[in-house]
Motif scaffolding. Structure first.
Motif, PDB file in Angstrom:
ATOM      1  N   PRO A   1       0.814  -1.230   0.000  1.00  0.00           N
ATOM      2  CA  PRO A   1       0.000   0.000   0.000  1.00  0.00           C
ATOM      3  C   PRO A   1       0.841   1.271   0.000  1.00  0.00           C
ATOM      4  CG  PRO A   1      -0.851  -1.587   1.585  1.00  0.00           C
ATOM      5  CD  PRO A   1       0.466  -2.118   1.131  1.00  0.00           C
TER       6      PRO A   1
ATOM      7  N   GLN B   1      -6.852   4.756  -6.247  1.00  0.00           N
ATOM      8  CA  GLN B   1      -7.242   5.601  -5.124  1.00  0.00           C
ATOM      9  C   GLN B   1      -7.287   4.822  -3.813  1.00  0.00           C
ATOM     10  OE1 GLN B   1     -11.261   7.090  -5.254  1.00  0.00           O
ATOM     11  NE2 GLN B   1     -11.981   5.431  -6.545  1.00  0.00           N
ATOM     12  N   ARG B   2      -7.742   3.564  -3.848  1.00  0.00           N
ATOM     13  CA  ARG B   2      -7.794   2.777  -2.616  1.00  0.00           C
ATOM     14  C   ARG B   2      -6.394   2.543  -2.070  1.00  0.00           C
ATOM     15  NH1 ARG B   2      -7.545  -2.690  -1.701  1.00  0.00           N
ATOM     16  NH2 ARG B   2      -7.587  -3.098  -3.945  1.00  0.00           N
ATOM     17  N   HIS B   3      -5.453   2.190  -2.968  1.00  0.00           N
ATOM     18  CA  HIS B   3      -4.077   1.978  -2.535  1.00  0.00           C
ATOM     19  C   HIS B   3      -3.441   3.281  -2.080  1.00  0.00           C
ATOM     20  CE1 HIS B   3      -4.208  -2.114  -4.027  1.00  0.00           C
ATOM     21  NE2 HIS B   3      -4.673  -1.669  -5.180  1.00  0.00           N
TER      22      HIS B   3
ATOM     23  N   ILE C   1      -4.930   5.866  -0.583  1.00  0.00           N
ATOM     24  CA  ILE C   1      -5.399   6.185   0.766  1.00  0.00           C
ATOM     25  C   ILE C   1      -4.737   5.267   1.785  1.00  0.00           C
ATOM     26  CG2 ILE C   1      -7.427   6.226   2.272  1.00  0.00           C
ATOM     27  CD1 ILE C   1      -9.065   6.973  -0.226  1.00  0.00           C
ATOM     28  N   ASN C   2      -4.658   3.962   1.474  1.00  0.00           N
ATOM     29  CA  ASN C   2      -3.987   3.038   2.390  1.00  0.00           C
ATOM     30  C   ASN C   2      -2.503   3.374   2.518  1.00  0.00           C
ATOM     31  OD1 ASN C   2      -6.355   1.636   2.769  1.00  0.00           O
ATOM     32  ND2 ASN C   2      -5.940   0.146   1.142  1.00  0.00           N
TER      33      ASN C   2
END
Length: 303
Positions: free
Chosen positions: A211, A289-291, A293-294
């Motif tokens: 991430p 985007q998910r990665h 934020i993580n």
């Protein structure tokens, strides 16, 4: 007469439990409404630019807020491709993005791994020197770097666009903070099993920090894609100009390639070019985007 305590906590009444639900719903609705307004405020300029690029050039100036779908066309895009070498800018940017991004994403984690998990003489001093480079403005380094590129004969080459700043201090600092959260017990167990240090990095560290690595990838892509100052200094040939340099010189290219090009024509083609330039960043951010934020949260709590 003694009173025996049962130790049981008093139960909340049904009315007390249900009274809090409308308040939570109202707070959630207010939060969502605020986020929607914030999203609209951020996306409104982008949407205006895209829609205006489809309008006739004259109406962009006379009626900037009026949008008539019946007048929409791709004339601005066709004229822009004829007048501006945007395809060449995209190609140069793609090469720089792939090669420079690969160098950053390979060497920055290795340096971060060394600073986070190894003990050696002068580690804190070296890491402090790396962080000190973050305080130097980019403009201070341009003249020395340009003189070096001239001595090496790298002006107007991919080497000059790619190598300077390919492994920057921020990327090393980011990776050091992320890798510091990897438990030392995992690394020690791998060493006991006979793994070499590079194999430990590839097989143990990289999957754990994925991430954070994805977050760094998004930031690296955005920085390289939007970089303007260094490419405009080190390139003078049109074939070596990146997309941002092409966009910056778009107005003079349009007026130079088309006799009688007016202000409205320049604006129409400029909005068309800007709309096309937005597409790669939007696609990358939506996909990662998910990665991202993580990755921002990775390393914030040390395990």
């Amino acid at each position: 007469m003694s009173v025996v305590s049962t130790g049981a906590a008093p139960r909340r009444s049904h009315s007390a439990r249900t009274s809090g639900r409308p308040r939570r719903r109202r707070g959630s609705a207010a939060s969502h409404a605020f986020l929607v307004l914030l999203t609209v405020a951020f996306l409104a300029p982008v949407l205006w630019a895209v829609l205006s690029s489809l309008k006739p050039p004259a109406s962009i100036i006379t009626d900037p807020l009026e949008f008539d779908p019946s007048t929409f066309s791709l004339d601005n895009y066709r004229a822009m491709f004829d007048d501006v070498p945007i395809a060449s800018g995209f190609a140069t940017t793609a090469v720089v993005l792939v090669v420079k991004g690969a160098i950053t994403l390979f060497f920055a984690p290795l340096a971060g791994f060394a600073f986070a998990k190894y003990r050696f003489v002068g580690k804190n001093l070296i890491f402090g020197a790396v962080l000190l480079t973050l305080m130097l403005p980019t403009i201070v380094l341009i003249v020395p770097l340009l003189l070096q590129m001239k001595e090496l004969g790298w002006v107007n080459t991919y080497q000059a666009l790619i190598l300077p700043g390919s492994v920057d201090a921020f990327a090393i600092f980011w990776m050091r903070q992320v890798i510091a959260s990897v438990p030392d017990e995992l690394l020690d167990a791998a060493r006991v099993d006979g793994c070499g240090e590079f194999r430990i990095f590839v097989r143990i560290v990289v999957p754990v920090i994925r991430p954070g690595l994805a977050g760094l990838a998004v930031l690296t892509v955005m920085n390289i894609y939007n970089d303007f100052v260094w490419p405009v200094v080190v390139t003078t040939q049109e074939s070596m100009q990146t997309l941002q340099v092409v966009l910056a010189t778009l107005a003079q290219n349009i007026t130079g390639n088309r006799i009688g090009a007016d202000f409205a024509t320049v604006w129409g083609e400029l909005l068309a070019a800007s709309s096309i330039a937005l597409i790669p960043l939007l696609v990358i951010f939506i996909l990662l985007q998910r990665h991202f934020i993580n990755g921002i949260l990775a390393g914030s709590v040390k395990g």
